[in-house]
Write an enzyme that holds these catalytic residues in place. Structure first.
Site, short mmCIF file in Angstrom:
data_model
loop_
_atom_site.label_atom_id
_atom_site.label_comp_id
_atom_site.label_asym_id
_atom_site.label_seq_id
_atom_site.Cartn_x
_atom_site.Cartn_y
_atom_site.Cartn_z
N SER A 1 0.79 -1.23 0.00
CA SER A 1 0.00 0.00 0.00
C SER A 1 0.82 1.28 0.00
O SER A 1 0.31 2.33 -0.33
CB SER A 1 -0.96 0.02 1.19
OG SER A 1 -0.25 0.22 2.39
N LYS B 1 0.62 4.63 6.82
CA LYS B 1 -0.03 5.45 5.79
C LYS B 1 0.49 6.88 5.88
O LYS B 1 1.16 7.27 6.83
CB LYS B 1 -1.56 5.48 5.98
CG LYS B 1 -2.23 4.13 5.99
CD LYS B 1 -2.16 3.42 4.65
CE LYS B 1 -2.80 2.04 4.77
NZ LYS B 1 -2.48 1.18 3.68
#
Length: 184
Positions: free
Chosen positions: A39, A80
């Protein structure tokens, strides 16, 4: 005490002190984190190891574009990028990030956007489209995205990230050694 037993006792005391220091530093200041998944590619690859600064956000607030590690579930931590801060409205239109209706350049994404075919790198959205509980990022929360926007489980699916769930900021990539770097 004999000189041999005194020397052994000195080594034992040194070892105990070192262990105590390591436990204190790991518990309160820094943590090791191994990245799992794609990701955050190409910024961070699966299998890379990072040092996470756990104390930084006790002194200051997260900033836009920081890379953070947070407890996503009881079993999993995610890494993230911070995109939205409390009070922000967020929109993505034609691969351009808009924060409070102002376009922001994401330099770290430009190579990926240029290589992307078959549609936008980041699907268009607003916070209203995502059916979140608030149309602006609530106090005490962040809006986060993975850098691999086509393959990331992030705030678009899991919602806002609470400050209380933040483990810390990714500061150093130390493995593989050839990719050692300070993460800004």
């Amino acid at each position: 005490m004999t000189s041999l037993s005194k020397e052994i006792w000195d080594w034992v005391k040194t070892f105990i002190i070192v262990i105590c220091i390591v436990v204190i530093v790991r518990t309160f200041f820094f943590a090791n984190y191994m990245v799992h998944g794609e990701s955050m590619m190409p910024t961070i690859e699966s299998g890379e190891r990072l040092i996470i600064n756990k104390i930084g956000y006790h002194i200051s607030e997260p900033e836009r574009f920081d890379l953070i590690v947070f407890h996503a579930t009881d079993e999993s931590d995610y890494i993230k990028r911070v995109i939205g801060l409390p009070g922000d409205s967020i929109a993505y239109i034609d691969d351009v990030l808009y924060v409070n209706d102002e376009p922001l350049l994401e330099d770290y994404l430009q190579p990926s956007i240029a290589e992307t075919t078959g549609g936008p790198f980041t699907r268009n959205f607003t916070l209203e489209d995502l059916d979140l509980e608030s149309q602006i990022v609530p106090d005490g929360h962040l809006f986060v995205l993975g850098d691999n926007r086509r393959n990331s489980l992030d705030s678009r699916q899991i919602g806002y990230v609470e400050y209380d769930s933040i483990v810390g900021k990714a500061n150093i990539r130390y493995w593989p050694v050839s990719d050692f770097s300070i993460i800004s």
